[in-house]
Design an enzyme around this catalytic site. Structure first.
Site, PDB file in Angstrom:
ATOM      1  N   HIS A 141       0.860  -1.179   0.000  1.00  0.00           N
ATOM      2  CA  HIS A 141       0.000   0.000   0.000  1.00  0.00           C
ATOM      3  C   HIS A 141       0.899   1.233   0.000  1.00  0.00           C
ATOM      4  O   HIS A 141       1.730   1.404   0.895  1.00  0.00           O
ATOM      5  CB  HIS A 141      -0.921   0.034   1.214  1.00  0.00           C
ATOM      6  CG  HIS A 141      -1.838   1.219   1.215  1.00  0.00           C
ATOM      7  ND1 HIS A 141      -3.079   1.204   0.610  1.00  0.00           N
ATOM      8  CD2 HIS A 141      -1.677   2.478   1.723  1.00  0.00           C
ATOM      9  CE1 HIS A 141      -3.645   2.391   0.756  1.00  0.00           C
ATOM     10  NE2 HIS A 141      -2.821   3.179   1.432  1.00  0.00           N
ATOM     11  N   CYS A 142       0.743   2.068  -1.003  1.00  0.00           N
ATOM     12  CA  CYS A 142       1.604   3.248  -1.163  1.00  0.00           C
ATOM     13  C   CYS A 142       0.868   4.479  -0.655  1.00  0.00           C
ATOM     14  O   CYS A 142      -0.193   4.845  -1.190  1.00  0.00           O
ATOM     15  CB  CYS A 142       1.986   3.432  -2.629  1.00  0.00           C
ATOM     16  SG  CYS A 142       3.037   4.871  -2.926  1.00  0.00           S
ATOM     17  N   VAL A 143       1.422   5.111   0.372  1.00  0.00           N
ATOM     18  CA  VAL A 143       0.772   6.302   0.927  1.00  0.00           C
ATOM     19  C   VAL A 143       0.920   7.493  -0.011  1.00  0.00           C
ATOM     20  O   VAL A 143       0.125   8.442   0.045  1.00  0.00           O
ATOM     21  CB  VAL A 143       1.357   6.644   2.305  1.00  0.00           C
ATOM     22  CG1 VAL A 143       1.053   5.555   3.306  1.00  0.00           C
ATOM     23  CG2 VAL A 143       2.876   6.892   2.229  1.00  0.00           C
ATOM     24  N   ASN A 178      -1.824   7.032  -2.334  1.00  0.00           N
ATOM     25  CA  ASN A 178      -3.048   6.780  -1.580  1.00  0.00           C
ATOM     26  C   ASN A 178      -3.851   5.637  -2.190  1.00  0.00           C
ATOM     27  O   ASN A 178      -5.070   5.701  -2.318  1.00  0.00           O
ATOM     28  CB  ASN A 178      -3.912   8.055  -1.512  1.00  0.00           C
ATOM     29  CG  ASN A 178      -4.956   7.986  -0.408  1.00  0.00           C
ATOM     30  OD1 ASN A 178      -4.795   7.272   0.570  1.00  0.00           O
ATOM     31  ND2 ASN A 178      -6.036   8.734  -0.567  1.00  0.00           N
ATOM     32  N   ASN A 179      -3.131   4.564  -2.530  1.00  0.00           N
ATOM     33  CA  ASN A 179      -3.800   3.421  -3.152  1.00  0.00           C
ATOM     34  C   ASN A 179      -2.912   2.188  -2.996  1.00  0.00           C
ATOM     35  O   ASN A 179      -1.707   2.294  -2.785  1.00  0.00           O
ATOM     36  CB  ASN A 179      -4.047   3.692  -4.638  1.00  0.00           C
ATOM     37  CG  ASN A 179      -5.062   2.751  -5.233  1.00  0.00           C
ATOM     38  OD1 ASN A 179      -5.701   1.966  -4.536  1.00  0.00           O
ATOM     39  ND2 ASN A 179      -5.219   2.802  -6.552  1.00  0.00           N
TER      40      ASN A 179
END
Length: 302
Positions: free
Chosen positions: A140-142, A145-146
């Site tokens: 999950h890549c902050v 945001n996805n």
């Protein structure tokens, strides 16, 4: 004494809750920070570097290259952040379970996600942030945001490459401008007097100090962008390695920790499990799979 012990404990709990809420809930904070950093860098680049380089008659294509890369990066960012990473639902779980084989080590048949109540396909994982299972889950890549999964892994790789290239282009043009300033001033062939009045030839430290005093914001921006390019370059190299070997970040991390995991009930306890990547099909086929993930088993295609 009791009060002195209670206050640090409360601060620790508040900090833990804040960090958990920051990294384990969907938030646009890092997206805003990402855009703000890009705006600050390109604002400084446009306001000073571009203008100075234009006056020094730099080639226009060289000056516009960072903007062209930025446009491509923003396009990849929007597509990656808005794309469905490959959500596993009750309607598609059965078909997705046929895409990849279960290796019996990292992924086992028959496991049910307790949150989504669906049988987990091989290479999938439940994301606690997005609260859904993702097919070929990477992480999950902050910053976007996805989740990064089967359907947007290629876009994420392009996003990383374009972001690294953008930072590198800004650093290259800025460094070329500062070098050109030094060449025009002919300061590199000069001398300086130290505190005791002794004459010394100009050294690199003196040149850096001179540039920092003359163009403080440009030199600070250049240092930040060079550091960013090195960090992003390292992460890009790691992501390319995963793509070329057909691994995900989740699988790579689980494989590193696998040596300490207990044996499976189906395995003899005196025979240690050995992890082997069964999903790699060669460099070009692995890379093609990242940008065009399979939807049906390959044996059915044949």
């Amino acid at each position: 004494q009791m009060l002195s012990l209670v206050i640090p404990t409360q601060l620790q709990r508040v900090t833990q809750r804040a960090l958990h809420r920051l990294f384990h809930t969907r938030s646009c904070l890092f997206v805003v920070l990402h855009v703000a950093l890009q705006a600050a860098v390109f604002g400084e680049y446009t306001w000073e570097v571009f203008v100075y380089c234009w006056e020094l008659q730099f080639h226009l294509l060289l000056l516009l290259l960072p903007y062209l890369l930025l446009a491509g990066n923003l396009g990849c960012f929007l597509l990656c952040s808005r794309a469905n990473p490959g959500t596993v639902t009750k309607s598609n779980a059965a078909s997705l379970a046929q895409v990849y084989a279960y290796d019996g080590v990292l992924f086992q048949r028959g496991l049910v996600c307790p949150t989504c109540t669906v049988e987990k396909p091989a290479r999938s994982k439940h994301c606690s942030v997005c609260r859904t299972c993702v097919h070929r889950f990477d992480h999950h890549c902050v910053w976007v945001n996805n989740c990064i999964g089967a359907c947007n892994a290629g876009l994420f790789l392009l996003y990383l490459l374009s972001l690294t290239a953008t930072a590198g282009a800004v650093a290259a043009v800025t460094a070329a401008f500062l070098i050109q300033v030094l060449l025009l001033s002919n300061i590199m062939h000069g001398t300086y007097l130290d505190a005791r009045g002794q004459e010394h030839p100009v050294e690199i430290a003196f040149l850096v100090q001179h540039l920092f005093l003359t163009f403080p914001r440009i030199v600070f921006m250049l240092g930040f962008v060079i550091l960013l390019t090195l960090v992003l370059g390292g992460y890009c190299s790691f992501s390319l390695y995963l793509a070329l070997t057909n691994q995900t970040t989740n699988e790579w991390c689980k494989a590193r920790r696998f040596g300490g995991s207990p044996p499976l009930p189906s395995q003899p306890r005196d025979r240690p499990l050995v992890y082997k990547n069964i999903y790699s099909k060669g460099i070009w086929r692995n890379l093609r799979e990242v940008f065009n993930p399979p939807a049906v088993p390959e044996r059915k295609k044949k």
